[in-house]
Write a protein that holds these residues in place. Structure first.
Motif, PDB file in Angstrom:
ATOM      1  N   LEU A   1     -12.180  -2.202  -5.532  1.00  0.00           N
ATOM      2  CA  LEU A   1     -12.423  -0.788  -5.298  1.00  0.00           C
ATOM      3  C   LEU A   1     -11.321  -0.267  -4.381  1.00  0.00           C
ATOM      4  CD1 LEU A   1     -14.338   1.682  -5.638  1.00  0.00           C
ATOM      5  CD2 LEU A   1     -15.383   0.974  -3.475  1.00  0.00           C
ATOM      6  N   ILE A   2     -10.651   0.781  -4.805  1.00  0.00           N
ATOM      7  CA  ILE A   2      -9.565   1.361  -4.025  1.00  0.00           C
ATOM      8  C   ILE A   2      -9.976   2.761  -3.582  1.00  0.00           C
ATOM      9  CG2 ILE A   2      -7.145   2.064  -4.015  1.00  0.00           C
ATOM     10  CD1 ILE A   2      -6.684   0.017  -6.260  1.00  0.00           C
ATOM     11  N   GLU A   3     -10.093   2.942  -2.265  1.00  0.00           N
ATOM     12  CA  GLU A   3     -10.427   4.244  -1.708  1.00  0.00           C
ATOM     13  C   GLU A   3      -9.155   4.902  -1.202  1.00  0.00           C
ATOM     14  OE1 GLU A   3     -13.264   3.309   1.320  1.00  0.00           O
ATOM     15  OE2 GLU A   3     -14.920   3.155  -0.096  1.00  0.00           O
ATOM     16  N   TYR A   4      -9.012   6.202  -1.454  1.00  0.00           N
ATOM     17  CA  TYR A   4      -7.800   6.886  -1.037  1.00  0.00           C
ATOM     18  C   TYR A   4      -8.115   8.299  -0.538  1.00  0.00           C
ATOM     19  CZ  TYR A   4      -8.191   8.879  -5.758  1.00  0.00           C
ATOM     20  OH  TYR A   4      -8.653   9.499  -6.892  1.00  0.00           O
ATOM     21  N   ASP A   5      -7.191   8.836   0.224  1.00  0.00           N
ATOM     22  CA  ASP A   5      -7.297  10.202   0.734  1.00  0.00           C
ATOM     23  C   ASP A   5      -6.641  11.127  -0.286  1.00  0.00           C
ATOM     24  OD1 ASP A   5      -6.973  12.653   2.027  1.00  0.00           O
ATOM     25  OD2 ASP A   5      -6.509  11.751   3.967  1.00  0.00           O
ATOM     26  N   ASN A   6      -7.448  11.942  -0.962  1.00  0.00           N
ATOM     27  CA  ASN A   6      -6.886  12.762  -2.036  1.00  0.00           C
ATOM     28  C   ASN A   6      -6.155  13.997  -1.534  1.00  0.00           C
ATOM     29  OD1 ASN A   6      -9.058  14.361  -1.346  1.00  0.00           O
ATOM     30  ND2 ASN A   6     -10.257  13.819  -3.153  1.00  0.00           N
TER      31      ASN A   6
ATOM     32  N   ARG B   1       0.827  -1.212   0.000  1.00  0.00           N
ATOM     33  CA  ARG B   1       0.000   0.000   0.000  1.00  0.00           C
ATOM     34  C   ARG B   1       0.860   1.261   0.000  1.00  0.00           C
ATOM     35  NH1 ARG B   1      -5.685  -0.526   3.162  1.00  0.00           N
ATOM     36  NH2 ARG B   1      -6.008  -2.780   2.948  1.00  0.00           N
ATOM     37  N   ILE B   2       0.482   2.201  -0.831  1.00  0.00           N
ATOM     38  CA  ILE B   2       1.181   3.473  -0.851  1.00  0.00           C
ATOM     39  C   ILE B   2       0.495   4.430   0.120  1.00  0.00           C
ATOM     40  CG2 ILE B   2       1.974   3.182  -3.227  1.00  0.00           C
ATOM     41  CD1 ILE B   2      -0.297   5.036  -4.116  1.00  0.00           C
ATOM     42  N   PRO B   3       1.189   5.468   0.576  1.00  0.00           N
ATOM     43  CA  PRO B   3       0.575   6.439   1.494  1.00  0.00           C
ATOM     44  C   PRO B   3      -0.698   7.027   0.905  1.00  0.00           C
ATOM     45  CG  PRO B   3       2.941   6.777   1.395  1.00  0.00           C
ATOM     46  CD  PRO B   3       2.620   5.778   0.323  1.00  0.00           C
ATOM     47  N   GLY B   4      -1.729   7.109   1.724  1.00  0.00           N
ATOM     48  CA  GLY B   4      -2.991   7.690   1.291  1.00  0.00           C
ATOM     49  C   GLY B   4      -4.054   6.689   0.931  1.00  0.00           C
ATOM     50  N   VAL B   5      -3.670   5.440   0.688  1.00  0.00           N
ATOM     51  CA  VAL B   5      -4.674   4.418   0.369  1.00  0.00           C
ATOM     52  C   VAL B   5      -5.397   4.029   1.656  1.00  0.00           C
ATOM     53  CG1 VAL B   5      -5.043   2.046  -0.384  1.00  0.00           C
ATOM     54  CG2 VAL B   5      -3.507   3.539  -1.664  1.00  0.00           C
ATOM     55  N   ILE B   6      -6.714   4.151   1.652  1.00  0.00           N
ATOM     56  CA  ILE B   6      -7.525   3.904   2.845  1.00  0.00           C
ATOM     57  C   ILE B   6      -8.042   2.478   2.895  1.00  0.00           C
ATOM     58  CG2 ILE B   6      -9.638   4.566   4.060  1.00  0.00           C
ATOM     59  CD1 ILE B   6      -9.303   7.357   2.787  1.00  0.00           C
ATOM     60  N   ASP B   7      -8.543   1.986   1.764  1.00  0.00           N
ATOM     61  CA  ASP B   7      -9.175   0.665   1.787  1.00  0.00           C
ATOM     62  C   ASP B   7      -9.112   0.010   0.413  1.00  0.00           C
ATOM     63  OD1 ASP B   7     -10.416  -1.475   2.946  1.00  0.00           O
ATOM     64  OD2 ASP B   7     -12.364  -0.504   3.216  1.00  0.00           O
ATOM     65  N   LEU B   8      -9.031  -1.314   0.430  1.00  0.00           N
ATOM     66  CA  LEU B   8      -9.102  -2.139  -0.775  1.00  0.00           C
ATOM     67  C   LEU B   8     -10.285  -3.080  -0.601  1.00  0.00           C
ATOM     68  CD1 LEU B   8      -5.338  -3.193  -1.027  1.00  0.00           C
ATOM     69  CD2 LEU B   8      -6.453  -1.369  -2.305  1.00  0.00           C
ATOM     70  N   ILE B   9     -11.202  -3.062  -1.547  1.00  0.00           N
ATOM     71  CA  ILE B   9     -12.410  -3.885  -1.417  1.00  0.00           C
ATOM     72  C   ILE B   9     -12.525  -4.787  -2.638  1.00  0.00           C
ATOM     73  CG2 ILE B   9     -14.906  -3.866  -1.086  1.00  0.00           C
ATOM     74  CD1 ILE B   9     -14.571  -0.978  -0.033  1.00  0.00           C
ATOM     75  N   PRO B  10     -12.142  -6.079  -2.503  1.00  0.00           N
ATOM     76  CA  PRO B  10     -12.227  -6.992  -3.646  1.00  0.00           C
ATOM     77  C   PRO B  10     -13.647  -7.501  -3.865  1.00  0.00           C
ATOM     78  CG  PRO B  10     -11.386  -8.158  -1.733  1.00  0.00           C
ATOM     79  CD  PRO B  10     -11.565  -6.720  -1.314  1.00  0.00           C
ATOM     80  N   ALA B  11     -13.955  -7.831  -5.100  1.00  0.00           N
ATOM     81  CA  ALA B  11     -15.221  -8.469  -5.457  1.00  0.00           C
ATOM     82  C   ALA B  11     -14.912  -9.544  -6.493  1.00  0.00           C
ATOM     83  CB  ALA B  11     -16.207  -7.442  -5.993  1.00  0.00           C
ATOM     84  N   ALA B  12     -15.915 -10.047  -7.184  1.00  0.00           N
ATOM     85  CA  ALA B  12     -15.706 -11.168  -8.097  1.00  0.00           C
ATOM     86  C   ALA B  12     -14.828 -10.792  -9.290  1.00  0.00           C
ATOM     87  CB  ALA B  12     -17.054 -11.693  -8.597  1.00  0.00           C
ATOM     88  N   ARG B  13     -14.938  -9.555  -9.773  1.00  0.00           N
ATOM     89  CA  ARG B  13     -14.165  -9.135 -10.941  1.00  0.00           C
ATOM     90  C   ARG B  13     -13.510  -7.771 -10.756  1.00  0.00           C
ATOM     91  NH1 ARG B  13     -15.021 -13.639 -11.718  1.00  0.00           N
ATOM     92  NH2 ARG B  13     -15.834 -14.744 -13.552  1.00  0.00           N
ATOM     93  N   THR B  14     -13.616  -7.195  -9.581  1.00  0.00           N
ATOM     94  CA  THR B  14     -13.120  -5.834  -9.375  1.00  0.00           C
ATOM     95  C   THR B  14     -12.439  -5.670  -8.020  1.00  0.00           C
ATOM     96  OG1 THR B  14     -15.203  -5.099  -8.370  1.00  0.00           O
ATOM     97  CG2 THR B  14     -14.997  -4.861 -10.764  1.00  0.00           C
TER      98      THR B  14
END
Length: 203
Positions: free
Chosen positions: A47-52, A32-45
């Protein structure tokens, strides 16, 4: 892969198949790089949430494209959970017919396989479990139930799962467990998180 913007502070990364999601999720989670808040895996994706205020979309996309998928080995498996199951599900006989394994064969295949949580979805704490046991792949029910009890253990497609609470559902039910997979008072509330290894045992 395809990277799509998801609001002002997230991106959605699309992959062709579930193994690519899992391998890249492990790689991204480990780097994880600085600023990445969460990684949410699903069946084909993923979702990467980050602090902009810390990082930006271009840096996140560069990080994602540079990730080298990590294949999980037996020695590197995640935390392990054992789930006791009473194989008394309403669809157990039908699953035995669909797979050609019979009731005893379904139970043997389900308990002998090593399952891994691929992602969480559908309801809080509902873990989609995958394994190399292809003999248990069955379609969802053509007539979903209006109410499936908490603790019901089911199969659908390549997945197995445990219903965390009473809800509608269309999975083929093969058993029940008294183990709580979701407890709002527990930290974390979900017992089964991505990467967790699960073994089902006959109660």
């Amino acid at each position: 892969m395809t990277i799509l913007p998801a609001g002002e502070s997230a991106v959605l990364v699309e992959y062709d198949e579930l193994p690519s999601v899992l391998g890249n999720f492990r790689a991204l989670d480990a780097s994880r790089i600085p600023g990445v808040i969460d990684l949410i895996p699903a069946a084909r994706t993923i979702l990467i949430e980050y602090d902009n205020t810390i990082t930006g979309r271009k840096l996140v996309e560069k990080w994602v494209r540079g990730a080298v998928p990590i294949e999980l080995t037996a020695d590197e498996s995640g935390p392990a959970v054992e789930i006791p199951v009473r194989y008394d599900g309403d669809d157990l006989v039908e699953v035995g017919k669909l797979t050609g394994l019979g009731v005893d064969g379904v139970i043997e295949a389900h308990t002998s396989a090593s399952w891994t949580v691929a992602f969480i979805g559908f309801a809080p704490g509902f873990a989609y479990l995958t394994s190399n046991e292809r003999k248990l792949e069955v379609p969802r029910r053509s007539d979903p139930r209006r109410q499936v009890p908490a603790g019901a253990v089911g199969l659908a497609g390549p997945f197995s799962g445990v219903y965390p609470r009473s809800s509608p559902g269309g999975w083929q039910l093969i058993g029940t467990t008294e183990l709580s997979v979701w407890d709002a008072e527990r930290r974390p509330p979900a017992l089964l998180l991505p990467g967790t290894t699960v073994t089902f045992v006959r109660a």
